[in-house]
Enzyme design. Structure first.
Site, PDB file in Angstrom:
ATOM      1  CG  MET A 123      15.938   0.395 100.022  1.00  0.00           C
ATOM      2  SD  MET A 123      16.051   2.043 100.770  1.00  0.00           S
ATOM      3  CE  MET A 123      17.595   1.885 101.696  1.00  0.00           C
ATOM      4  CG  HIS A 124      15.613  -2.175 104.623  1.00  0.00           C
ATOM      5  ND1 HIS A 124      16.664  -1.354 104.937  1.00  0.00           N
ATOM      6  CD2 HIS A 124      14.519  -1.365 104.502  1.00  0.00           C
ATOM      7  CE1 HIS A 124      16.229  -0.089 105.011  1.00  0.00           C
ATOM      8  NE2 HIS A 124      14.944  -0.075 104.744  1.00  0.00           N
ATOM      9  CG  ASP A 166      12.244   1.232  97.539  1.00  0.00           C
ATOM     10  OD1 ASP A 166      12.968   1.816  98.366  1.00  0.00           O
ATOM     11  OD2 ASP A 166      11.356   0.431  97.878  1.00  0.00           O
TER      12      ASP A 166
END
Length: 484
Positions: free
Chosen positions: A79-80, A236
């Site tokens: 992520m991110h 995830d």
């Protein structure tokens, strides 16, 4: 047959799932992370595509008959991360990853520019999130920022390569700080605070919905049929939750991957940013979750293996031989090799061995590393409890779930039951394959069942009591070193 693709930080993992819910085969390809400056963490998206192709080739060779029957593909991913694209969808710079800490100053700027950030996004501004990264680029690489036509998360860049569509899902988008998490839609207010607009964002679909179809030329090259559906997919951790059937309020798990995550499902948006707890959308409609995150977990063990020149199996075998006595000579270890999120929100938090003596042999230091990660998870559990969430049982997923010794240590440190499920090391790849199944018409109750329990680690009261004073010293050590 359904294919799950999990774009991790250290590896791309692929998993084939049949209609009976059984894992047919898995394959992976390693990835490297670049650290060109202190606090920086980057990857070239081209490396993701190369690794995906390598894993496809391996899985196709090992399971040719099953591979040819793939009907849908699901995506899971780190992520991110910020993938910046120009007008021709060209990648403008290396992707800035979730564990990059350069944008700490921009976090304060975002909090000031968006007073309703916490209420809308449900989270503190942290350097790991996507929005501060774009503010950093705007300030330090203005020529790049001026060319940004689209911003994609890592798995969504992979989707663009697979089907040509720019799409994300609420679970992954919630980690950008641009999503109205309660409404599961982009927030124009938060985007404007970063000098961006909705036009630069991918469209959103739910994780279990279809987002596109595999490119015909790619389907032919990979030996697949026409009309292979691409599911919305998930971040995830939300994908890992789908993989172990954590879909009802109160269900939870610990993920021991590069990072360490404690994840609990909610039936409503329940933010509590004051405790550095994340509140995100789950990978199913009308589901949310709370999450604590430590930035270095199984990666601490990999780092220590490289440091002492031994593999994980050797180190864990040494621990098993020294189990009863090793704690008495073990130093303390702060697992902050990349700073920390929950509960400290401190990109400058250092990794530390403390209390080394002549008795601190390799087994003692191995114990300290695994214990330090367990204590970091205990801090995360304390933050969730402060946010009103209580759990007595958690599943364990990710690569770290392969170690019974580590699983028992976590049970003892947290004083909760730890369950290990069949295929739990598959993590997000299994969840991604299940989301593909749902996008192809599967029923949630059938698809999202709990895998068989292969181990049940109950906390040992005596070991918990021995660990409690060490946990107190662990917490005190951080406060003394970092002035908190």
């Amino acid at each position: 047959m359904f294919l799950g693709i999990d774009l991790g930080t250290s590896e791309v993992k692929l998993l084939l799932l049949d209609k009976g819910g059984s894992v047919v085969g898995q394959a992976g390809a390693a990835l490297d992370v670049q650290h060109p400056q202190p606090l920086w963490s980057e990857q070239d998206p081209a490396a993701w595509w190369h690794a995906t192709g390598a894993a496809v080739a391996t899985l196709r060779e090992r399971h040719a008959e099953a591979w040819a029957q793939v009907r849908a593909i699901g995506l899971s991913g780190q992520m991110h991360g910020a993938v910046l694209l120009g007008a021709q969808d060209e990648v403008l710079r290396p992707a800035i990853l979730w564990n990059d800490g350069r944008s700490h100053a921009e976090c304060a700027e975002l909090e000031a520019a968006a007073p309703r950030l916490h209420a809308i996004a449900g989270n503190l501004a942290m350097p790991g999130f996507t929005a501060p990264k774009l503010l950093w680029v705007k300030k330090h690489e203005p020529e790049v920022f001026a060319r940004v036509k689209s911003v994609l998360l890592p798995k969504d860049w992979l989707r663009l390569a697979l089907c040509g569509d720019k799409v994300s899902d609420p679970s992954d988008a919630a980690g950008t700080l641009w999503l109205d998490v309660a409404r599961r839609d982009w927030s124009d207010e938060l985007l404007a605070a970063c000098g961006l607009s909705r036009a630069q964002m991918p469209r959103l679909v739910e994780s279990n919905a279809a987002s596109g179809v595999l490119k015909p030329e790619l389907a032919r090259a990979w030996g697949l049929g026409p009309e292979v559906v691409i599911a919305g997919g998930a971040g995830d951790n939300a994908a890992s939750a789908i993989g172990i059937g954590a879909v009802k309020p109160g269900d939870g798990f610990i993920s021991l991957g590069t990072s360490g995550v404690l994840f609990v499902v909610n039936d409503r948006f329940s933010p509590n940013p004051a405790s550095a707890v994340h509140a995100f959308c789950h990978a199913l409609p009308q589901r949310w979750h709370q999450m604590s995150v430590m930035l270095s977990a199984a990666s601490c063990l990999r780092w220590f293996c490289q440091l002492v020149g031994a593999d994980e199996a050797t180190l864990l075998a040494e621990l098993a031989q020294n189990d009863s006595a090793v704690i008495e000579r073990a130093p303390l270890f702060l697992p902050y090799l990349a700073g920390e999120r929950t509960p400290h929100n401190d990109p400058f938090a250092p990794g530390v061995f403390f209390g080394l003596t002549h008795a601190s042999d390799r087994a003692a230091c191995t114990h300290a590393v695994l214990e330090g990660v367990a204590f970091g998870l205990a801090d995360g559990l304390a933050a969730l409890r402060a946010a009103g969430t209580e759990v007595r049982q958690l599943s364990l997923v990710g690569g770290g779930s392969r170690s019974p010794w580590w699983a028992q240590l976590i049970a003892d440190a947290l004083d909760v039951d730890i369950l290990v499920h069949a295929g739990s090391e598959a993590g997000g790849a299994l969840g991604a394959a299940r989301l593909a199944w749902l996008a192809a018409g599967g029923d949630i109750s059938a698809v999202c069942s709990r895998p068989a329990i292969t181990a049940h680690h109950r906390p040992d009261p005596k070991r918990h009591a021995r660990l409690a004073p060490r946990l107190a010293r662990f917490r005190d050590l951080y406060r003394r070193l970092c002035g908190a």
